[in-house]
Design an enzyme around this catalytic site. Structure first.
Site, PDB file in Angstrom:
ATOM      1  N   GLU A 194       0.851  -1.198   0.000  1.00 24.32           N
ATOM      2  CA  GLU A 194       0.000   0.000   0.000  1.00 24.32           C
ATOM      3  C   GLU A 194       0.881   1.239   0.000  1.00 24.32           C
ATOM      4  O   GLU A 194       1.813   1.345   0.797  1.00 24.32           O
ATOM      5  CB  GLU A 194      -0.889   0.073   1.257  1.00 24.32           C
ATOM      6  CG  GLU A 194      -2.009  -0.921   1.323  1.00 24.32           C
ATOM      7  CD  GLU A 194      -2.834  -0.787   2.611  1.00 24.32           C
ATOM      8  OE1 GLU A 194      -2.810   0.299   3.246  1.00 24.32           O
ATOM      9  OE2 GLU A 194      -3.484  -1.769   2.985  1.00 24.32           O
ATOM     10  N   GLU A 217     -13.359   5.826  -1.322  1.00 24.21           N
ATOM     11  CA  GLU A 217     -14.281   5.064  -0.466  1.00 24.21           C
ATOM     12  C   GLU A 217     -15.034   6.025   0.460  1.00 24.21           C
ATOM     13  O   GLU A 217     -14.541   6.394   1.517  1.00 24.21           O
ATOM     14  CB  GLU A 217     -13.510   4.024   0.351  1.00 24.21           C
ATOM     15  CG  GLU A 217     -12.872   2.924  -0.491  1.00 24.21           C
ATOM     16  CD  GLU A 217     -12.239   1.848   0.368  1.00 24.21           C
ATOM     17  OE1 GLU A 217     -12.923   0.861   0.690  1.00 24.21           O
ATOM     18  OE2 GLU A 217     -11.061   2.005   0.738  1.00 24.21           O
ATOM     19  N   LYS A 223     -15.665   5.280   4.365  1.00 24.85           N
ATOM     20  CA  LYS A 223     -14.557   5.143   5.320  1.00 24.85           C
ATOM     21  C   LYS A 223     -14.756   6.119   6.482  1.00 24.85           C
ATOM     22  O   LYS A 223     -15.048   7.299   6.269  1.00 24.85           O
ATOM     23  CB  LYS A 223     -13.227   5.471   4.641  1.00 24.85           C
ATOM     24  CG  LYS A 223     -12.642   4.317   3.850  1.00 24.85           C
ATOM     25  CD  LYS A 223     -11.733   3.495   4.727  1.00 24.85           C
ATOM     26  CE  LYS A 223     -11.035   2.423   3.907  1.00 24.85           C
ATOM     27  NZ  LYS A 223     -10.352   1.482   4.746  1.00 24.85           N
ATOM     28  N   GLU A 275      -9.406  10.251   4.496  1.00 25.98           N
ATOM     29  CA  GLU A 275      -9.600   8.792   4.489  1.00 25.98           C
ATOM     30  C   GLU A 275     -10.487   8.326   3.335  1.00 25.98           C
ATOM     31  O   GLU A 275     -10.387   7.209   2.866  1.00 25.98           O
ATOM     32  CB  GLU A 275     -10.220   8.325   5.816  1.00 25.98           C
ATOM     33  CG  GLU A 275      -9.221   8.064   6.903  1.00 25.98           C
ATOM     34  CD  GLU A 275      -8.252   6.943   6.562  1.00 25.98           C
ATOM     35  OE1 GLU A 275      -8.687   5.818   6.308  1.00 25.98           O
ATOM     36  OE2 GLU A 275      -7.030   7.209   6.536  1.00 25.98           O
TER      37      GLU A 275
END
Length: 439
Positions: free
Chosen positions: A260, A314, A317, A323
């Site tokens: 990641e 996303e 999240k 985030e």
């Protein structure tokens, strides 16, 4: 003692061609269907993906695509698998053997950032990895599919200068058997690196350009006082810190893979550097850096395969705005930003300057257009609410204009994959932006 098979595996891994992959998170309120996800991957020439689970729908959709897939044992399943060989065997049977080789599964991530996310499960982590490995051996898949676990870079202490780095000694009772396992099976140490957080937490010590992999003048580079080696970015320094930390424990044959890394494109008011431009700069520089095989100062010429976090923004999240905004694409398949990748050619074609659109054909049968429009707004899962009366795309109120809106939305949603702009012959691809055409 390292056996010759494992040594051979490690040599192959170190010499293997480095690649860029993408993580696929699913915390979206409107998660695209697996077939839409795969259409986007194909259109963007993404050949390597990491899933945070072993979702059956995704594994079926990925079958016969050739895309290399890393599946994951979620952290909440770790305790069960780490305490039971048969539970691990059952997991491998259902989530790997049932899909392989049609789905090209190449690795299993056993948990994620276990030491920092679920420290109570750390004691069974190596057992879980060994049980999963045993199940692969029993199915004769241990050479094709490797087992590892992604670690947070925060478990590496004193990471600059890299030559002084060492793992948090609290975890040595788990790390040493884990590294033994990775070395004996020819697997990577998987590492999650976030220069964005390193920069944010450095109180101005780390310059932004150093975090963004921007080219630096030699006098701006960071110097390891012990080796006199120059570092031009956080990413390389963190990877070399990992190699030195392994050296400190006498492991010199375990290659690093970055599972990641990325940069958020939007943030709260106290996150001023989470911007579209910085996210674009980081990921564009990262892709170039990995694919040009520069390697790191400690291992020049040995590039580190890297997975970008992440494919989609996303929106579900929890936490700060940043985030929710690490994605390269929105849920509808449109790029959050166009990467600066002229001539990369091999991955992430969202840098194309020849933008294409899907429009309704002039002169097409209105009944066929209406049928195709109904399909796109129904089974095709296009959000057509913008075409309702009083909404921004209601005018011009005619079937050609509405069909063009729906067709183009579907075409983008499907990653502009071949065959997704046809609609029984009433649609065609154009390079002219339909929003600039009076229909």
């Amino acid at each position: 003692m390292l056996d010759m098979d494992a040594y051979y595996n490690i040599c192959i891994i170190f010499l293997a061609e480095a690649f860029i992959g993408v993580n696929i998170g699913t915390d979206l309120s409107d998660m695209p269907h697996p077939t839409q996800v795969v259409a986007l991957l194909k259109a963007q020439q993404i050949r390597h993906v990491r899933l945070y689970d072993a979702d059956r729908g995704m594994l079926v959709a990925l079958a016969n695509t050739g895309i290399q897939v890393m599946v994951s044992v979620p952290n909440e399943q770790l305790l069960g698998i780490g305490q039971s060989n048969s539970t691990a065997a059952n997991w491998v049977s259902h989530n790997v053997v049932a899909h392989y080789p049609a789905t090209n599964i190449t690795a299993i991530c056993v948990g994620s950032e276990v030491f920092t996310a679920v420290p109570n499960a750390a004691s069974v982590l190596v057992n879980a990895m060994k049980f999963i490995q045993s199940a692969l051996v029993a199915s004769n898949l241990d050479r094709q599919i490797k087992v590892s676990t992604p670690l947070s870079s925060s478990i590496i202490l004193d990471s600059f200068p890299p030559s002084q780095a060492f793992f948090n000694k609290t975890w040595n009772p788990v790390l040493i058997p884990m590294l033994n396992f990775l070395q004996s099976t020819g697997s990577h140490l998987m590492l999650n690196i976030y220069p964005y957080y390193d920069y944010m937490q450095s109180n101005g010590v780390i310059p932004l350009d150093y975090a963004l992999l921007k080219p630096l003048a030699p006098n701006k580079e960071a110097v390891d006082a012990n080796t006199l080696v120059h570092y031009s970015n956080v990413f390389d320094a963190m990877i070399d810190a990992t190699y030195f930390a392994m050296d400190f424990l006498n492991f010199t044959n375990v290659p690093v893979m970055v599972t990641e890394t990325g940069w958020p494109s939007k943030g709260d008011s106290n996150e001023p550097d989470a911007t579209l431009d910085n996210a674009n700069t980081y990921n564009s520089n990262l892709i170039r850096h990995v694919l040009n095989k520069t390697g790191t100062p400690k291992h020049p010429g040995i590039a580190v395969s890297t997975y970008i976090y992440e494919l989609y923004n996303e929106d579900l999240k929890p936490g700060p705005v940043s985030e929710k905004n690490w994605g390269l694409f929105n849920a509808n398949g449109e790029p959050v930003y166009i990467l600066h990748l002229t001539g990369s050619g091999l991955v992430l074609a969202n840098d194309t300057t020849n933008q294409t659109y899907c429009t309704a054909k002039q002169g097409a049968d209105p009944k066929m257009l209406q049928a195709a429009l109904d399909w796109a707004c129904g089974p095709g899962k296009v959000d057509c609410s913008a075409m309702l009366q009083g909404e921004p795309c209601y005018q011009p109120d005619n079937v050609i204009a509405h069909a063009t809106y729906a067709f183009n939305s579907y075409y983008n949603q499907m990653g502009k994959a071949p065959g997704t702009c046809d609609f029984n012959g009433v649609a065609a691809i154009t390079t002219t932006n339909p929003s600039k055409i009076v229909l």
